[in-house]
Design a protein around this motif. Sequence first.
Motif, PDB file in Angstrom:
ATOM      1  N   ILE A  16      -8.095  -8.371   7.557  1.00 51.67           N
ATOM      2  CA  ILE A  16      -7.597  -8.333   6.179  1.00 51.67           C
ATOM      3  C   ILE A  16      -8.415  -7.355   5.345  1.00 51.67           C
ATOM      4  N   ARG A  17      -9.734  -7.395   5.537  1.00 53.80           N
ATOM      5  CA  ARG A  17     -10.586  -6.472   4.782  1.00 53.80           C
ATOM      6  C   ARG A  17     -10.338  -5.028   5.199  1.00 53.80           C
ATOM      7  N   ALA A  18     -10.139  -4.814   6.500  1.00 53.13           N
ATOM      8  CA  ALA A  18      -9.854  -3.460   6.981  1.00 53.13           C
ATOM      9  C   ALA A  18      -8.545  -2.939   6.386  1.00 53.13           C
ATOM     10  N   GLU A  19      -7.553  -3.819   6.250  1.00 55.40           N
ATOM     11  CA  GLU A  19      -6.294  -3.415   5.638  1.00 55.40           C
ATOM     12  C   GLU A  19      -6.501  -3.061   4.164  1.00 55.40           C
ATOM     13  N   GLY A  20      -7.372  -3.795   3.502  1.00 54.25           N
ATOM     14  CA  GLY A  20      -7.680  -3.471   2.113  1.00 54.25           C
ATOM     15  C   GLY A  20      -8.298  -2.081   1.990  1.00 54.25           C
ATOM     16  N   ILE A  21      -9.196  -1.767   2.919  1.00 56.79           N
ATOM     17  CA  ILE A  21      -9.807  -0.435   2.919  1.00 56.79           C
ATOM     18  C   ILE A  21      -8.747   0.629   3.170  1.00 56.79           C
ATOM     19  N   ARG A  22      -7.880   0.369   4.153  1.00 56.46           N
ATOM     20  CA  ARG A  22      -6.848   1.351   4.503  1.00 56.46           C
ATOM     21  C   ARG A  22      -5.914   1.606   3.325  1.00 56.46           C
ATOM     22  N   LEU A  23      -5.516   0.541   2.644  1.00 60.40           N
ATOM     23  CA  LEU A  23      -4.586   0.695   1.526  1.00 60.40           C
ATOM     24  C   LEU A  23      -5.251   1.391   0.337  1.00 60.40           C
ATOM     25  N   THR A  24      -6.525   1.084   0.108  1.00 60.43           N
ATOM     26  CA  THR A  24      -7.248   1.755  -0.974  1.00 60.43           C
ATOM     27  C   THR A  24      -7.386   3.241  -0.681  1.00 60.43           C
ATOM     28  N   ARG A  25      -7.677   3.556   0.583  1.00 55.81           N
ATOM     29  CA  ARG A  25      -7.780   4.969   0.953  1.00 55.81           C
ATOM     30  C   ARG A  25      -6.406   5.647   0.875  1.00 55.81           C
ATOM     31  N   SER A  26      -5.343   4.920   1.157  1.00 60.98           N
ATOM     32  CA  SER A  26      -4.010   5.490   1.031  1.00 60.98           C
ATOM     33  C   SER A  26      -3.725   5.899  -0.403  1.00 60.98           C
ATOM     34  N   ARG A  27      -4.264   5.138  -1.345  1.00 63.78           N
ATOM     35  CA  ARG A  27      -4.094   5.509  -2.757  1.00 63.78           C
ATOM     36  C   ARG A  27      -4.739   6.862  -3.034  1.00 63.78           C
ATOM     37  N   LEU A  28      -5.934   7.071  -2.459  1.00 66.43           N
ATOM     38  CA  LEU A  28      -6.611   8.357  -2.624  1.00 66.43           C
ATOM     39  C   LEU A  28      -5.797   9.479  -1.981  1.00 66.43           C
ATOM     40  N   LEU A  29      -5.292   9.226  -0.764  1.00 70.55           N
ATOM     41  CA  LEU A  29      -4.539  10.256  -0.052  1.00 70.55           C
ATOM     42  C   LEU A  29      -3.236  10.576  -0.778  1.00 70.55           C
ATOM     43  N   THR A  30      -2.627   9.562  -1.395  1.00 72.93           N
ATOM     44  CA  THR A  30      -1.419   9.803  -2.174  1.00 72.93           C
ATOM     45  C   THR A  30      -1.714  10.723  -3.349  1.00 72.93           C
ATOM     46  N   ALA A  31      -2.828  10.485  -4.023  1.00 80.71           N
ATOM     47  CA  ALA A  31      -3.214  11.339  -5.155  1.00 80.71           C
ATOM     48  C   ALA A  31      -3.454  12.773  -4.682  1.00 80.71           C
ATOM     49  N   ILE A  32      -4.141  12.913  -3.552  1.00 76.51           N
ATOM     50  CA  ILE A  32      -4.403  14.252  -3.021  1.00 76.51           C
ATOM     51  C   ILE A  32      -3.104  14.942  -2.649  1.00 76.51           C
ATOM     52  N   SER A  33      -2.175  14.181  -2.046  1.00 74.03           N
ATOM     53  CA  SER A  33      -0.883  14.749  -1.654  1.00 74.03           C
ATOM     54  C   SER A  33      -0.114  15.261  -2.864  1.00 74.03           C
ATOM     55  N   ARG A  34      -0.349  14.649  -4.023  1.00 72.13           N
ATOM     56  CA  ARG A  34       0.318  15.079  -5.255  1.00 72.13           C
ATOM     57  C   ARG A  34      -0.406  16.228  -5.945  1.00 72.13           C
ATOM     58  N   GLY A  35      -1.507  16.689  -5.346  1.00 69.91           N
ATOM     59  CA  GLY A  35      -2.262  17.784  -5.930  1.00 69.91           C
ATOM     60  C   GLY A  35      -3.319  17.355  -6.918  1.00 69.91           C
TER      61      GLY A  35
END
Length: 401
Positions: free
Chosen positions: A285-304
Amino acid sequence: MNFDDTPDEAAYRAQVRGWIAANRIPVPATRRHRHATPEWLDIARRWQALKADAGYVGIAWPKAWHGTDPAPEGTVAQQIIFDQEEAAAGLHFAFFEIGLGLCVPTVASFADQATVDRIAPPAKRGTQIWCQLFSEPSTGSDLAAVRTRAVRDGDDWIVDGQKVWTSGAQYSDYAILLTRTDPDAPKHRGMTMFWLDLTAPGVEVRPIRQMSGVANFNEVFLTGVRIPDTQRLGAVDAGWGTAMTTLMNERVSIGDVGGPDVATAIRLLGSDDRTVRATLVDRFIRAEGIRLTRSRLLTAISRGEKPGPENAITKLVAANEMQGLARDVLLARGPMGLVVERGDDAAEGIFHDSLTWAPGYRIAGGADEILRTVIAERVLGLPAEPRSDKDRPFRPAKEGA
């Protein structure tokens, strides 16, 4: 937040995955010590040269940063995709991360084009390796308290001091260096950064052997080291701003700390014990939390968008989880938890290695306490901690005046 690749990103991922499959090099099954031995360095350099030839090094760099070695200009999202696929293929090596992720971009941001033309091509191919000389024995996690002195001598600077916890210095060729050039100014306004050749007279590197049995960190002693002013990065006494360029890149690049995952733990343990299973569920569960939080960062980067201090959350939690998962697995293994790489299953050694290496990750890129302060002040907007020495001259502050 979108967890899926865009169509362009999906096409790029497929391209990268196909290239890796067609060009992968043989790698020993064990991951243990892969970041510390000459044997692993030779393997890493062979892979690095293949990547450079194919244009997969410095993917997100501006064209000017590549110097005389032309490469297609990609995006940060593409760089992240390549890193993910490379790690999934077991071909991720740490030897060049500091140089390519932190040092060369910092030099390229402040030096002239002739310097970039000189350093970028060999750094990309792995024939020259870089480290960063920031931390010192007396400063703890307070980077602005550096005491290594640089004194002007004509067209050169004479540097004396000591750095510590320097990753990879024992096999590095060059370094970026943060020094104190005005001890009478407030600590954030009296520093200057340089780059230097680690073979220069007066530079001594002493590896620090860790409890894992290897030496990833080093002490570096600087005694009368002469550095030309042409190797200064940024204005005199403006080194704090230069260092911030490096540190923002560091906290993004180190946010994904790697290490064995819960799936590997489940495969290794295969336990029917309810307590062990509940522990692994909690870790998942904690690993999924890390993955989802990092996905937020990657989404921001993908948007420039530029990465912000939120990535401190990922690094803080991930480094602690790496240590916690390894501890849980070794405890569940009982006496066999102390055995490294018994038989042919490399997973047994991975968790042992992670447990002994994780404390280093909890310091690298900002200690836990520093990251909690970053999160509190820059993410949550809480009041800043009192800093009595903020506007005082550095020298009296250090002497207790």
